[in-house]
Design a protein around this motif. Sequence first.
Motif, PDB file in Angstrom:
ATOM      1  N   THR A  58      27.596  59.351  18.664  1.00  0.00           N
ATOM      2  CA  THR A  58      28.148  59.995  19.849  1.00  0.00           C
ATOM      3  C   THR A  58      27.231  61.132  20.280  1.00  0.00           C
ATOM      4  OG1 THR A  58      29.543  61.506  18.556  1.00  0.00           O
ATOM      5  CG2 THR A  58      30.514  59.414  19.251  1.00  0.00           C
ATOM      6  N   LEU A  59      27.305  61.442  21.556  1.00  0.00           N
ATOM      7  CA  LEU A  59      26.464  62.472  22.146  1.00  0.00           C
ATOM      8  C   LEU A  59      27.322  63.375  23.014  1.00  0.00           C
ATOM      9  CD1 LEU A  59      23.741  63.741  22.993  1.00  0.00           C
ATOM     10  CD2 LEU A  59      23.515  61.903  24.679  1.00  0.00           C
ATOM     11  N   GLU A  60      27.183  64.677  22.804  1.00  0.00           N
ATOM     12  CA  GLU A  60      27.898  65.652  23.633  1.00  0.00           C
ATOM     13  C   GLU A  60      26.938  66.777  24.011  1.00  0.00           C
ATOM     14  OE1 GLU A  60      32.022  68.250  23.770  1.00  0.00           O
ATOM     15  OE2 GLU A  60      31.307  67.498  21.851  1.00  0.00           O
ATOM     16  N   ILE A  61      26.955  67.137  25.291  1.00  0.00           N
ATOM     17  CA  ILE A  61      26.156  68.256  25.781  1.00  0.00           C
ATOM     18  C   ILE A  61      27.085  69.445  25.979  1.00  0.00           C
ATOM     19  CG2 ILE A  61      24.534  69.073  27.509  1.00  0.00           C
ATOM     20  CD1 ILE A  61      23.553  66.603  26.001  1.00  0.00           C
ATOM     21  N   ASP A  62      26.784  70.537  25.319  1.00  0.00           N
ATOM     22  CA  ASP A  62      27.577  71.761  25.434  1.00  0.00           C
ATOM     23  C   ASP A  62      26.624  72.890  25.807  1.00  0.00           C
ATOM     24  OD1 ASP A  62      29.257  73.897  25.270  1.00  0.00           O
ATOM     25  OD2 ASP A  62      29.957  73.519  23.236  1.00  0.00           O
ATOM     26  N   GLY A  63      26.606  73.245  27.086  1.00  0.00           N
ATOM     27  CA  GLY A  63      25.644  74.228  27.552  1.00  0.00           C
ATOM     28  C   GLY A  63      24.236  73.666  27.436  1.00  0.00           C
ATOM     29  N   HIS A  64      23.380  74.381  26.714  1.00  0.00           N
ATOM     30  CA  HIS A  64      22.009  73.911  26.500  1.00  0.00           C
ATOM     31  C   HIS A  64      21.845  73.229  25.140  1.00  0.00           C
ATOM     32  CE1 HIS A  64      20.489  75.653  30.146  1.00  0.00           C
ATOM     33  NE2 HIS A  64      20.906  76.854  29.824  1.00  0.00           N
ATOM     34  N   ARG A  65      22.957  72.949  24.451  1.00  0.00           N
ATOM     35  CA  ARG A  65      22.908  72.301  23.137  1.00  0.00           C
ATOM     36  C   ARG A  65      23.432  70.876  23.234  1.00  0.00           C
ATOM     37  NH1 ARG A  65      27.230  74.323  20.586  1.00  0.00           N
ATOM     38  NH2 ARG A  65      28.290  72.317  20.559  1.00  0.00           N
TER      39      ARG A  65
END
Length: 261
Positions: free
Chosen positions: A10-17
Amino acid sequence: MREVGTGHVTLEIDGHRADIVLNRPDKRNAMNQAVLGDLRTAFEEVDADEDVRAIALLGEGPVFSAGMDLEMMAGRAEEGGELEVGLGDVTEVIADARVPVVAGIKRAAPAGAFELTLPADFRIISEDAQYGVIEVKLGLFPSAGAPTRLARLVGLAKAKELVLSGEFIEPEEAERIGLVNEVCDAEDVDDRARAQADRLAENAPLGMERARKVLNATLNMPLEESLEYEQALSGPLTDTEDYTEGFEARIEGREPEFEGR
């Protein structure tokens, strides 16, 4: 959070992370062909996203990963075939990533899972983790970069000890010799890895990207050549907006707002 490819990552983008998470908890996140393919796809997708400045590599559930899927490996041995996407392909993608990678290692990362963490820039491990290369006890030896990367990370003597003994290394010892950056409680590993990635993401992305290239390349170069490469990559940064912003922010006593330009 979204599934990548077959859904084993799975892939999640949280801000710049970006969080890239092994997602096969019913098999202790053991890596089969689908997982390896999904990992490569996830890293390639993140590498193309210029808003991402750091990656946390994690495992869903109680462990990071049990390593390579034993049934797949046994079948591969019987068939004498090669994997379409091998572990070495994935470790090279991680090593070549545009942004720094923080691996959060909970409770288990033997053999292939151990090798998966080596090209990461930071390794945060739980105090109860089984961590090491055990391939010599299985009739082969680690060949997705562990012998080479270990020798450069901890020195040849310690690398031989780890590879040829096939024994796990105690997390505290791994921290002492510089193999991992931090040891903590298993329940805190993922949060600590994310926090480290967030701290990295606050820095100037162009500076980090180029510094990472120099750091990864320098061990393969003579000293003079390495110093020339360092200067060649650092010089153009003085013409960037981030360079101006960094110094102005320091003079004005505020936090910089980097844009990667």
